[in-house]
Design an enzyme around this catalytic site. Structure first.
Site, PDB file in Angstrom:
ATOM      1  N   ASP A  10       4.980  33.347 -33.519  1.00 49.03           N
ATOM      2  CA  ASP A  10       4.702  32.481 -32.365  1.00 49.03           C
ATOM      3  C   ASP A  10       3.189  32.308 -32.216  1.00 49.03           C
ATOM      4  OD1 ASP A  10       4.297  35.149 -31.623  1.00 49.03           O
ATOM      5  OD2 ASP A  10       4.848  34.817 -29.529  1.00 49.03           O
ATOM      6  N   ASP A  15      -0.891  36.308 -34.798  1.00 47.75           N
ATOM      7  CA  ASP A  15       0.072  35.724 -35.753  1.00 47.75           C
ATOM      8  C   ASP A  15      -0.650  34.926 -36.831  1.00 47.75           C
ATOM      9  OD1 ASP A  15       2.934  35.792 -34.042  1.00 47.75           O
ATOM     10  OD2 ASP A  15       1.164  35.506 -32.803  1.00 47.75           O
ATOM     11  N   ASN A  39       4.067  33.209 -27.384  1.00 47.59           N
ATOM     12  CA  ASN A  39       2.685  33.110 -26.934  1.00 47.59           C
ATOM     13  C   ASN A  39       2.393  31.750 -26.302  1.00 47.59           C
ATOM     14  OD1 ASN A  39       1.765  35.693 -27.653  1.00 47.59           O
ATOM     15  ND2 ASN A  39       1.531  35.070 -29.783  1.00 47.59           N
ATOM     16  N   THR A 126       7.117  38.541 -35.640  1.00 44.97           N
ATOM     17  CA  THR A 126       5.945  39.002 -34.898  1.00 44.97           C
ATOM     18  C   THR A 126       5.872  38.370 -33.507  1.00 44.97           C
ATOM     19  OG1 THR A 126       4.535  37.283 -35.888  1.00 44.97           O
ATOM     20  CG2 THR A 126       4.646  39.420 -37.016  1.00 44.97           C
ATOM     21  N   PHE A 167       5.063  42.478 -24.536  1.00 46.29           N
ATOM     22  CA  PHE A 167       5.341  41.058 -24.358  1.00 46.29           C
ATOM     23  C   PHE A 167       6.511  40.570 -25.216  1.00 46.29           C
ATOM     24  CE2 PHE A 167       4.690  36.640 -25.722  1.00 46.29           C
ATOM     25  CZ  PHE A 167       4.690  35.996 -24.489  1.00 46.29           C
ATOM     26  N   ASN A 168       6.498  40.824 -26.519  1.00 45.09           N
ATOM     27  CA  ASN A 168       7.525  40.260 -27.396  1.00 45.09           C
ATOM     28  C   ASN A 168       8.926  40.687 -26.980  1.00 45.09           C
ATOM     29  OD1 ASN A 168       5.668  38.926 -29.002  1.00 45.09           O
ATOM     30  ND2 ASN A 168       5.662  40.475 -30.612  1.00 45.09           N
ATOM     31  N   HIS A 241      -2.545  42.818 -33.297  1.00 40.42           N
ATOM     32  CA  HIS A 241      -1.236  43.455 -33.389  1.00 40.42           C
ATOM     33  C   HIS A 241      -0.430  43.080 -34.639  1.00 40.42           C
ATOM     34  CE1 HIS A 241      -1.650  44.393 -29.054  1.00 40.42           C
ATOM     35  NE2 HIS A 241      -2.050  43.139 -28.913  1.00 40.42           N
ATOM     36  N   ASP A 242      -0.157  41.794 -34.782  1.00 41.10           N
ATOM     37  CA  ASP A 242       0.908  41.339 -35.672  1.00 41.10           C
ATOM     38  C   ASP A 242       0.701  41.603 -37.158  1.00 41.10           C
ATOM     39  OD1 ASP A 242       2.189  40.484 -33.399  1.00 41.10           O
ATOM     40  OD2 ASP A 242       1.607  38.387 -33.624  1.00 41.10           O
TER      41      ASP A 242
END
Length: 314
Positions: A10, A15, A39, A126, A167-168, A241-242
């Site tokens: 996203d 990402d 996102n 992700t 969040f995800n 993060h991803d």
């Protein structure tokens, strides 16, 4: 043999770097990219995936749009972190990206890709897990074509969108629950791991020193990302993060893993979307999820910088 991967994302600043790493490294065979609302809206995340592939010269990888909203409840976005476009910071221009959108849509693209590939494929989501859950519900016969699911989401401790939820997972807890209970092997990289890989000024300087248009765009992305993380969370540098998902596939030694039972809280008034990770086996439930713990941050950033160098030199 490279690991065949379908990336479900996203974009999103982190990402975008996941796409670059998956496309650049020879240990990964990037078969397809699917997008999901998270996102930003689905329209924007799909456009962003096409933009990233276009500026990085990534061609021959189909990109298809998936679900625009979660299985239940209203959609949410992270505009406070990723901006109005979902990739605020650099100027992509107003023209149409060179890389097109695959008209089949995400579900058909993943189905066709799984069936066509000679060996089982690794799914790397992700963003919210809506597309993956829909695939598992619509095509349970295809689970044998999935080698494993390596996801970014959740945490062994606190959240980042609510005190309990990342969040995800919070975007679609029911989808996350379906994925974790599917029986497909799952490796989870949550906030406890990804907060260790922060894009410090030294990291940004390494990328800037490459001196290519792509490295300049990456610096712009990280600069904007740093500003929102500083404003919203008080971080001195933003966590990327991803890409930890793909970095793990490239070099499994970069992140230590433990096996634990992981469940998703679906109904808690204050804890909906939390990942309950049983690190000490107190529930007696099967420890069937690999959970990322300690990260070799230097090794991680070496991979990211090299990916930007490789793609920027094309």
């Amino acid at each position: 043999m490279p690991i065949p991967v379908i990336l479900d994302c996203d974009p999103g600043h982190d990402d975008a770097f996941t796409i670059l790493l998956a496309a650049a490294h020879p240990a990964v065979e990037l078969l397809a990219i699917t997008t999901v609302a998270g996102n930003q809206t689905l329209e924007k995340t799909t456009l962003n995936a096409r933009r990233v592939c276009s500026v990085a010269g990534i061609s021959g990888v189909p990109i298809a749009a998936g679900r625009a909203r979660p299985l239940h409840g209203p959609p949410r976005t992270a505009e406070n972190i990723h901006g109005e476009s979902g990739l605020d910071g650099p100027g992509f221009g107003s023209g149409e990206p060179a890389v097109p959108e695959d008209p089949r849509g995400a579900l058909a693209l993943v189905r066709d890709t799984l069936l066509a590939h000679p060996v089982p494929v690794t799914l790397v989501p992700t963003g919210p897990l809506t597309n993956i859950a829909v695939l598992l519900l619509a095509h349970p016969e295809l689970t044998s074509r999935i080698d494993r699911i390596v996801l970014m989401g959740g945490s062994t401790d606190r959240g980042n969108t609510t005190p309990a939820a990342e969040f995800n997972i919070l975007c679609d807890p029911e989808a996350a629950d379906i994925v974790l209970r599917s029986g497909v092997p799952v490796t989870m990289f949550g906030l406890n791991a990804t907060h260790q890989v922060r894009a410090t000024p030294e990291v940004v300087d390494r990328i800037a020193a490459l001196g290519t248009p792509l490295s300049g765009l990456c610096v712009d992305l990280l600069t904007y990302f740093a500003s929102t993380y500083r404003e919203v969370y008080g971080f001195d540098a933003p966590p990327l993060h991803d890409p930890l998902t793909v970095a793990h596939l490239i070099d499994p030694s970069l992140v230590s893993l433990v096996r634990a039972a992981v469940t998703v809280e679906l109904t808690g008034t204050h804890t909906r979307g939390a990942t309950v990770v049983d690190l000490h086996g107190v529930t007696g439930a099967p420890a069937d999820v690999e959970v990322g713990m300690e990260v070799d941050t230097e090794g991680f950033w070496d991979l990211i910088v090299e990916a930007v160098r490789v793609l920027g030199g094309r």
